[in-house]
Design an enzyme around this catalytic site. Sequence first.
Site, PDB file in Angstrom:
ATOM      1  N   PHE A 169       0.660  -1.204   0.497  1.00 51.75           N
ATOM      2  CA  PHE A 169       0.107  -0.167  -0.170  1.00 51.75           C
ATOM      3  C   PHE A 169       0.741   1.332   0.134  1.00 51.75           C
ATOM      4  O   PHE A 169       0.153   2.364  -0.132  1.00 51.75           O
ATOM      5  CB  PHE A 169      -0.769  -0.220   1.088  1.00 51.75           C
ATOM      6  N   LYS A 170       2.273   0.803   0.040  1.00 49.44           N
ATOM      7  CA  LYS A 170       2.882   2.263  -0.049  1.00 49.44           C
ATOM      8  C   LYS A 170       2.916   3.237  -0.694  1.00 49.44           C
ATOM      9  O   LYS A 170       3.505   4.251  -1.142  1.00 49.44           O
ATOM     10  CB  LYS A 170       4.537   1.925   1.418  1.00 49.44           C
ATOM     11  N   ASP A 171       2.445   2.379  -2.648  1.00 51.75           N
ATOM     12  CA  ASP A 171       2.623   2.697  -3.396  1.00 51.75           C
ATOM     13  C   ASP A 171       2.008   4.308  -3.505  1.00 51.75           C
ATOM     14  O   ASP A 171       2.375   4.810  -4.479  1.00 51.75           O
ATOM     15  CB  ASP A 171       2.857   1.820  -3.928  1.00 51.75           C
ATOM     16  N   ALA A 186       3.840   7.060  -1.259  1.00 53.50           N
ATOM     17  CA  ALA A 186       5.218   7.092  -2.502  1.00 53.50           C
ATOM     18  C   ALA A 186       4.639   8.074  -3.237  1.00 53.50           C
ATOM     19  O   ALA A 186       5.928   8.997  -4.263  1.00 53.50           O
ATOM     20  CB  ALA A 186       5.488   5.939  -2.402  1.00 53.50           C
TER      21      ALA A 186
END
Length: 415
Positions: free
Chosen positions: A87-89, A92
């Site tokens: 989910f960090k995409d 970021a």
Amino acid sequence: MKGLSPDGGLFMPELIQQLNDSFFNSISKYSIQEIGIEAAKQFVADEIPKSELKRIVDNAINFDAPLVELDDNISILELFHGPTLAFKDFGARFMARTMSYFLRNSEVEVNILVATSGDTGSAVASGFYGVEGINVYLLYPSGKVSEIQEKQLTTFDKNITALEIDGTFDDCQRLVKAAFVDNEINSEMKLSSANSINIARLIPQSFYYFNAYKQIKDKSKDIYFSIPSGNLGNMTAGLMAKKMGLPITKFIGATNSNSIFTEFIKSGEYSPRPSIETLSNAMDVGAPSNLARIQSLYNEHSIILKDISSNTHNDSQTIEKIKEISKKYNYIIDPHGAVGLLALEQFVNENVIKDYNGIVLETAHPAKFKGTVENALNIEIELPDELKKSVDKEKQSIILSSSFSDFKSYLLQKI
Ligand SMILES: *Cc1c(COP(=O)(O)O)cnc(C)c1O
């Protein structure tokens, strides 16, 4: 552009406004990108023109976040369809594009310091890769991220450098925080952060809560989001979505054996301590940095309890849950999602809730935790193409001790 405010605190919006009823009533017609623009608009105000905001969101969120039903009550919100499969995409990629928008006329290089327990680093590196005027330094704890995660961190070139720290994730986080308040470093170079302490990461993470709501079939039933939690960025983004009017009944903070947040919810006492290693390693956090933001959204502990519950599960329960879900639903869940599912089940059992919308955030693709999932299920997991590419490349990292003076001299000799 500043990770922390000058007094060392975290930035928070002064005001979070409710979105219009008309937005919620017609949400089924909105794409995830259109939802993103509606949600981000008030925080961006007139700093970014509408057409640019649309370009940023369309470019950043170029993948979906489907809600997959396991049964009538429980669904999995798959947040791993971005390029680095976690989910960090969301955060970021949005932050990288926002920063490069603000840097469009700048002559000064910006240096982004990121402490990562695994997934943040690769998402940030991928989001910023090749962006002019930005250097990224990824600090990760040596030997404490999975082999695949390490490959994802250490196989970029150009403007991305991986720093392998002889210490824990908390050491990495401490080094980054110390650099931000170090006068000498800040007078020599322009620093910025990309950790979940950066508010630009949290804003886009609110998008998928709305987008999940859109996909719920029976919206009249109570909605519970279970969130596998470490630094609590994901939870904070959800609480912001609720402030914007999303009708979420309760958030369940799912922790592994690093149960600092669970203890905080149950007792009101915050006792940070060194993190311990678990199978859901992206949640191995001993001093969750966004807790201060959650506290800032509520005046008192008793009010927090109206919106948030929390419970904790260990590695053997995690493995058992991965097995059970595969058998019962033919669904492969990663260790973080498994902790989320355990927390949701405990919550509904304890509160005798029978008919509900329980949504577990599946924060990473199971292939990122190949070893654990394969051992649990006795199967082989095929690596998605993006992962295969990084696994075949050569690792490149710079090894540093966990002392601040070493980190500081490394940074200063880069100027
Ligand atoms: C970062 C991460 C978490 C924890 O998220 P926070 O926002 O730090 O609470 C959970 N699962 C995965 C896979 C992650 O990468």
